[in-house]
Design a protein around this motif. Sequence first.
Motif, PDB file in Angstrom:
ATOM      1  N   MET A   1     113.918   0.335   2.506  1.00  0.00           N
ATOM      2  CA  MET A   1     112.498   0.582   2.462  1.00  0.00           C
ATOM      3  C   MET A   1     112.168   1.991   2.973  1.00  0.00           C
ATOM      4  N   GLN A   2     112.868   2.440   3.998  1.00  0.00           N
ATOM      5  CA  GLN A   2     112.604   3.769   4.552  1.00  0.00           C
ATOM      6  C   GLN A   2     112.799   4.848   3.488  1.00  0.00           C
ATOM      7  N   GLU A   3     113.863   4.742   2.731  1.00  0.00           N
ATOM      8  CA  GLU A   3     114.149   5.750   1.703  1.00  0.00           C
ATOM      9  C   GLU A   3     113.040   5.784   0.653  1.00  0.00           C
ATOM     10  N   VAL A  37      95.576   9.489   1.891  1.00  0.00           N
ATOM     11  CA  VAL A  37      95.829   8.174   2.490  1.00  0.00           C
ATOM     12  C   VAL A  37      95.660   7.085   1.440  1.00  0.00           C
ATOM     13  N   ILE A  38      94.607   7.183   0.655  1.00  0.00           N
ATOM     14  CA  ILE A  38      94.372   6.192  -0.404  1.00  0.00           C
ATOM     15  C   ILE A  38      95.527   6.211  -1.405  1.00  0.00           C
ATOM     16  N   GLU A  39      95.931   7.406  -1.810  1.00  0.00           N
ATOM     17  CA  GLU A  39      97.059   7.540  -2.737  1.00  0.00           C
ATOM     18  C   GLU A  39      98.331   6.946  -2.132  1.00  0.00           C
ATOM     19  N   LEU A  40      98.548   7.201  -0.854  1.00  0.00           N
ATOM     20  CA  LEU A  40      99.717   6.662  -0.157  1.00  0.00           C
ATOM     21  C   LEU A  40      99.686   5.137  -0.142  1.00  0.00           C
ATOM     22  N   LEU A  41      98.549   4.555   0.228  1.00  0.00           N
ATOM     23  CA  LEU A  41      98.448   3.099   0.312  1.00  0.00           C
ATOM     24  C   LEU A  41      98.636   2.444  -1.052  1.00  0.00           C
ATOM     25  N   LEU A  42      98.092   3.054  -2.091  1.00  0.00           N
ATOM     26  CA  LEU A  42      98.276   2.517  -3.451  1.00  0.00           C
ATOM     27  C   LEU A  42      99.739   2.609  -3.878  1.00  0.00           C
ATOM     28  N   GLU A  45     101.747  -0.067  -2.122  1.00  0.00           N
ATOM     29  CA  GLU A  45     101.523  -1.370  -2.750  1.00  0.00           C
ATOM     30  C   GLU A  45     102.281  -1.475  -4.073  1.00  0.00           C
ATOM     31  N   ASP A  46     102.211  -0.443  -4.894  1.00  0.00           N
ATOM     32  CA  ASP A  46     102.891  -0.461  -6.195  1.00  0.00           C
ATOM     33  C   ASP A  46     104.407  -0.514  -6.065  1.00  0.00           C
ATOM     34  N   ASN A  47     104.956   0.269  -5.144  1.00  0.00           N
ATOM     35  CA  ASN A  47     106.406   0.418  -5.053  1.00  0.00           C
ATOM     36  C   ASN A  47     107.082  -0.532  -4.075  1.00  0.00           C
ATOM     37  N   LEU A  48     106.397  -0.873  -2.992  1.00  0.00           N
ATOM     38  CA  LEU A  48     107.012  -1.712  -1.963  1.00  0.00           C
ATOM     39  C   LEU A  48     106.409  -3.106  -1.903  1.00  0.00           C
ATOM     40  N   LYS A  49     105.361  -3.332  -2.692  1.00  0.00           N
ATOM     41  CA  LYS A  49     104.690  -4.634  -2.748  1.00  0.00           C
ATOM     42  C   LYS A  49     104.137  -5.055  -1.397  1.00  0.00           C
ATOM     43  N   ILE A  50     103.679  -4.067  -0.617  1.00  0.00           N
ATOM     44  CA  ILE A  50     103.032  -4.331   0.667  1.00  0.00           C
ATOM     45  C   ILE A  50     101.597  -3.838   0.543  1.00  0.00           C
ATOM     46  N   LEU A  72     104.969  -0.423   8.451  1.00  0.00           N
ATOM     47  CA  LEU A  72     105.384  -1.211   7.296  1.00  0.00           C
ATOM     48  C   LEU A  72     106.370  -2.308   7.687  1.00  0.00           C
ATOM     49  N   GLU A  73     107.229  -2.018   8.657  1.00  0.00           N
ATOM     50  CA  GLU A  73     108.169  -3.034   9.136  1.00  0.00           C
ATOM     51  C   GLU A  73     107.413  -4.230   9.706  1.00  0.00           C
ATOM     52  N   THR A  74     106.345  -3.965  10.463  1.00  0.00           N
ATOM     53  CA  THR A  74     105.561  -5.076  11.022  1.00  0.00           C
ATOM     54  C   THR A  74     104.793  -5.804   9.925  1.00  0.00           C
ATOM     55  N   LYS A  75     104.276  -5.065   8.951  1.00  0.00           N
ATOM     56  CA  LYS A  75     103.547  -5.693   7.832  1.00  0.00           C
ATOM     57  C   LYS A  75     104.478  -6.564   6.999  1.00  0.00           C
ATOM     58  N   LYS A  76     105.681  -6.105   6.800  1.00  0.00           N
ATOM     59  CA  LYS A  76     106.653  -6.835   5.988  1.00  0.00           C
ATOM     60  C   LYS A  76     107.003  -8.173   6.645  1.00  0.00           C
ATOM     61  N   GLY A  77     107.002  -8.184   7.968  1.00  0.00           N
ATOM     62  CA  GLY A  77     107.327  -9.396   8.696  1.00  0.00           C
ATOM     63  C   GLY A  77     106.231 -10.438   8.726  1.00  0.00           C
ATOM     64  N   GLU A  78     105.031 -10.058   8.306  1.00  0.00           N
ATOM     65  CA  GLU A  78     103.897 -11.014   8.329  1.00  0.00           C
ATOM     66  C   GLU A  78     103.996 -12.032   7.218  1.00  0.00           C
TER      67      GLU A  78
END
Length: 78
Positions: A1-3, A37-42, A45-50, A72-78
Amino acid sequence: MQEKLLEILEGVCGTDEVRNDLDLDLFEDGLLDSLGVIELLLSIEDNLKISIQPTEVTREQISTPRKIINYLETKKGE
């Protein structure tokens, strides 16, 4: 995920500097702004499904590549 995140950040910020310094302050160095930030969050979501709503995160939580990875690591664990 980091890469994958670093690839996304390179695209959004337009530099590979984000890969070389995980503690680089993206806002102070002018690499990220509110539109970025908006571009990053989108892209996350598109690439990491978070899914992250802009109102869920503060600027401080995503100010460096390392902080974004940790968040993202904490979000992934939810």
